[in-house]
Design an enzyme around this catalytic site. Structure first.
Site, PDB file in Angstrom:
ATOM      1  N   GLU A 278       0.830  -1.208   0.000  1.00  0.00           N
ATOM      2  CA  GLU A 278       0.000   0.000   0.000  1.00  0.00           C
ATOM      3  C   GLU A 278       0.868   1.263   0.000  1.00  0.00           C
ATOM      4  O   GLU A 278       0.445   2.320  -0.443  1.00  0.00           O
ATOM      5  CB  GLU A 278      -0.925  -0.018   1.230  1.00  0.00           C
ATOM      6  N   HIS A 299       6.126 -27.235  -1.103  1.00  0.00           N
ATOM      7  CA  HIS A 299       5.385 -28.340  -1.723  1.00  0.00           C
ATOM      8  C   HIS A 299       4.263 -27.828  -2.628  1.00  0.00           C
ATOM      9  O   HIS A 299       3.435 -28.597  -3.090  1.00  0.00           O
ATOM     10  CB  HIS A 299       4.842 -29.275  -0.636  1.00  0.00           C
ATOM     11  N   LYS A 414     -14.421   1.664  -3.644  1.00  0.00           N
ATOM     12  CA  LYS A 414     -15.457   2.138  -2.716  1.00  0.00           C
ATOM     13  C   LYS A 414     -16.505   2.964  -3.464  1.00  0.00           C
ATOM     14  O   LYS A 414     -17.704   2.809  -3.253  1.00  0.00           O
ATOM     15  CB  LYS A 414     -14.831   3.015  -1.618  1.00  0.00           C
TER      16      LYS A 414
HETATM   17  O1  PA5 Z   1      -3.545   1.633   5.964  1.00  0.00           O
HETATM   18  C1  PA5 Z   1      -4.620   2.156   5.861  1.00  0.00           C
HETATM   19  O2  PA5 Z   1      -4.759   3.389   5.962  1.00  0.00           O
HETATM   20  C2  PA5 Z   1      -5.876   1.340   5.623  1.00  0.00           C
HETATM   21  O3  PA5 Z   1      -5.594  -0.014   5.549  1.00  0.00           O
HETATM   22  C3  PA5 Z   1      -6.874   1.577   6.759  1.00  0.00           C
HETATM   23  O4  PA5 Z   1      -6.263   1.223   7.969  1.00  0.00           O
HETATM   24  C4  PA5 Z   1      -8.145   0.781   6.547  1.00  0.00           C
HETATM   25  O5  PA5 Z   1      -8.736   1.150   5.335  1.00  0.00           O
HETATM   26  C5  PA5 Z   1      -9.129   1.025   7.698  1.00  0.00           C
HETATM   27  O6  PA5 Z   1      -9.441   2.373   7.803  1.00  0.00           O
HETATM   28  P1  PA5 Z   1     -10.168   2.945   9.085  1.00  0.00           P
HETATM   29  O7  PA5 Z   1      -9.277   2.778  10.266  1.00  0.00           O
HETATM   30  O8  PA5 Z   1     -10.407   4.387   8.771  1.00  0.00           O
HETATM   31  O9  PA5 Z   1     -11.461   2.181   9.257  1.00  0.00           O
END
Ligand code: PA5
Length: 425
Positions: A278, A299, A414
């Site tokens: 990410e 394996h 989203k």
């Molecule tokens: O790394 C990130 O920012 C995301 O993975 C968020 O943690 C995830 O989308 C959850 O978001 P939130 O804590 O606002 O529910």
């Protein structure tokens, strides 16, 4: 604490030749002048974390320990992967301390959600809902179902003592709901993004509830912050790892396979994948992070690694001392022909599998291997490793001219999903 070894990396460039760039970026990180600089709170978190809140987490864990046969953690992405990674690494996959961690709010799967509800219905439950934005749909939907369950099971008064919200300090739907219902709340700092947040209440509260020593995690984080503070590559294994990744990509490797020989590191691999994937996967750039557990996956995936297309390098997380070990028993009749291992420790056997695989992949297969060695799978090491991977991620992303702290791409699904769900604008 953490050793990094490039001697099996088949590198065609010198790591040291990147010293000037590393020094410039090191200054950029510590002076907070780079892209995404308002999300660098984790850099000095070892000093700046809220000590009063830390004690409050320990107090909450103490208060709830007899009420928590099951600790349900409701969150997704950065709001759950770290806690799961740490709990499994430290406690193993079958801890018998009377506190089971169950994760929800990380899926829309109707089968999974219903199975969890069925699994917890006759057990004593404490619920920690975690969301920085407070609006993440997977988490909010599961929390609605769980809140209803808790209030029916315990009544509103008792439910409110068993529900804890970890969210923004002032804003958001979850914060308003928690204040209205009177839940205890813990804060996700503004300047620490989800995937860097395991060392905040996001990770530490569920871990404390599960009986993990969070003081030792913070101690490890503090030690790493101090020991990995040099910009000199020879002194900083995290930066050497960051540079080695860039050299790997220069040599045409676009996949990094994170390898562990410990079953309890599977969730840690998921956490690592989020951190690297990410942070780095944007602007059409980045290395695809993937993971395997050996020798299990030798394996299955082992064939591709050994003889398939040369797209990947391996980063092996080697553990020096396992949490548990035992010796292979003797069989006087040797009917299974396994007596050549009698008296050997299981960890020693695992180590030979690692060394044999390293040679097979590197020498016979021509697959580069980067080695990260950690002493054990305990709390201090986990905390230390967090800072190691955070600072390595920041460095490796900035070397690519990537902002390591945003994730604009995740909004696309989203938007489409909300349209299909009929969510009001
Ligand atoms: O790394 C990130 O920012 C995301 O993975 C968020 O943690 C995830 O989308 C959850 O978001 P939130 O804590 O606002 O529910």
């Amino acid at each position: 604490m953490i050793k990094f070894d490039v001697s099996h990396g088949l590198l065609k460039e010198e790591v040291g030749s990147y010293q000037d760039q590393v020094s410039d970026i090191h200054a950029m990180i510590h002076e907070k002048t780079g892209a995404g600089n308002d999300f660098l709170g984790w850099v000095d978190w070892a000093e700046t974390y809220d000590k009063e809140e830390f004690e409050r987490m320990l107090a909450a864990a103490d208060r709830l320990k007899d009420k928590a046969e099951v600790i349900v953690v409701c969150g997704i992405g950065g709001s759950y992967l770290g806690a799961r990674a740490a709990a499994e690494m430290i406690q193993g996959l079958y801890p018998d301390n009377g506190h089971e961690l169950v994760f929800v709010g990380n899926t829309f799967s109707s089968t999974y959600i219903n199975q969890v509800m069925n699994h917890i219905k006759d057990k004593s439950v404490v619920l920690n809902v975690i969301s920085k934005s407070g609006t993440t749909t997977e988490t909010a939907l599961a929390f609605r179902i769980l809140r209803d369950f808790m209030e029916k099971k315990y009544g509103k008064e008792e439910a409110r003592t068993r529900i804890i919200a970890t969210t923004d300090k002032a804003r958001g739907t979850l914060k308003s709901l928690a204040d209205k219902e009177g839940y205890e709340t813990f804060v996700i700092p503004d300047d620490i993004g989800g995937r860097y947040s395991v060392i905040t209440p996001v990770g530490l509260l569920p871990l404390a509830l599960a009986g993990v020593d969070i003081r030792a995690i913070m101690q490890g984080y503090q030690d790493a912050t101090r020991e990995l503070s040099s910009d000199i590559l020879e002194e900083n294994p995290a930066y050497r790892y960051a540079v080695a990744r860039r050299i790997m990509q220069n040599q045409g490797y676009n996949v990094e396979l994170f390898v562990s020989y410990e079953m309890q590191m599977r969730s840690l691999s998921e956490w690592w994948k989020q951190l690297l994937g990410e942070s780095e996967g944007k602007d059409g750039k980045g290395i695809l992070p993937d993971s395997v557990i050996y020798s299990t996956d030798l394996h299955s995936m082992g064939q591709f690694v050994q003889e398939g297309r040369k797209v990947l390098f391996e980063t092996v997380l080697d553990v020096e001392t396992p949490n548990l070990d035992s010796e292979v028993p003797n069989d006087p009749e040797n009917n299974d022909n396994m007596n050549y291992l009698t008296g050997k420790s299981l960890h020693w056997v695992n180590k030979q599998a690692f060394l044999g695989t390293l040679e097979a992949h590197e020498v016979t297969g021509g697959v580069p291997n980067l080695l990260i060695t950690i002493p054990d799978m305990k709390e201090h090491t986990f905390g230390y490793m967090c800072y190691f991977f955070f600072i390595a991620t920041a460095m490796t992303c900035y070397m690519l001219d990537i902002n390591p702290f945003n994730q604009p791409g995740v909004e696309v699904y989203k938007k489409n999903m909300f349209k299909l769900l009929g969510k009001p604008e």
